[in-house]
Design a protein around this motif. Structure first.
Motif, PDB file in Angstrom:
ATOM      1  N   ASP A  18       0.889  -1.240   0.001  1.00 43.11           N
ATOM      2  CA  ASP A  18      -0.162  -0.125  -0.041  1.00 43.11           C
ATOM      3  C   ASP A  18       0.999   1.236  -0.113  1.00 43.11           C
ATOM      4  OD1 ASP A  18      -1.611   2.003   0.498  1.00 43.11           O
ATOM      5  OD2 ASP A  18      -2.918   0.834   2.043  1.00 43.11           O
ATOM      6  N   SER A  81      -6.777   6.014  -4.655  1.00 41.41           N
ATOM      7  CA  SER A  81      -7.779   5.160  -4.273  1.00 41.41           C
ATOM      8  C   SER A  81      -7.230   3.794  -4.146  1.00 41.41           C
ATOM      9  CB  SER A  81      -8.776   4.740  -5.565  1.00 41.41           C
ATOM     10  OG  SER A  81      -8.012   4.134  -6.610  1.00 41.41           O
ATOM     11  N   ASP A  82      -8.144   2.764  -3.494  1.00 43.54           N
ATOM     12  CA  ASP A  82      -7.495   1.380  -2.887  1.00 43.54           C
ATOM     13  C   ASP A  82      -6.775   0.852  -3.994  1.00 43.54           C
ATOM     14  OD1 ASP A  82      -8.495   1.995  -0.343  1.00 43.54           O
ATOM     15  OD2 ASP A  82     -10.117   0.819  -0.678  1.00 43.54           O
TER      16      ASP A  82
END
Length: 123
Positions: A18, A81-82
């Motif tokens: 991430d 965004s994810d």
């Protein structure tokens, strides 16, 4: 992008990196490193030429001045965004930003110390 064996070994199976969290971690550690270097390098250089509270005031101003720059690095990645946060194609941009962040966090205290020493010699 192909993951290195080291990176693949540190992430759980099926989980991608991430970029948002990784940049947030780099910013936090970079601020800690910057502040520590600022205390030991710049304040020492300032205190050699002055016995007043000026070195400590300079420290507060310089630490406060770096926070907006670090927030800019973090905000740039926090808005992803994810799906984008796990996109391996952003690895190059991430490395560029992390390199710039750490160059600033480590280099700026030494550069400022040099500038302050030069100014103290002139004045």
């Amino acid at each position: 992008m192909v993951k290195s064996d080291k990176q693949a070994a540190t992430l759980p199976v099926g989980r991608k990196r991430d970029w948002r969290k990784a940049m947030s971690d780099h910013v936090a550690y970079g601020l800690l490193a910057y502040t520590a270097l600022q205390i030991f390098v710049t304040v020492k250089a300032l205190s050699e030429g002055s016995s007043t509270a000026l070195p400590y005031l300079a420290l507060i101003v310089l630490v406060a001045g770096i926070i907006p720059v670090c927030r800019w690095f973090e905000k740039r990645w926090a808005v992803l965004s994810d799906a984008e946060a796990a996109d391996p194609s952003l690895a190059g941009e991430f490395r560029r930003d992390v390199t710039a962040l750490w160059a600033m966090a480590i280099g700026l205290p030494f550069g400022l110390a040099l500038i302050f020493k030069m100014l103290l010699e002139v004045f």
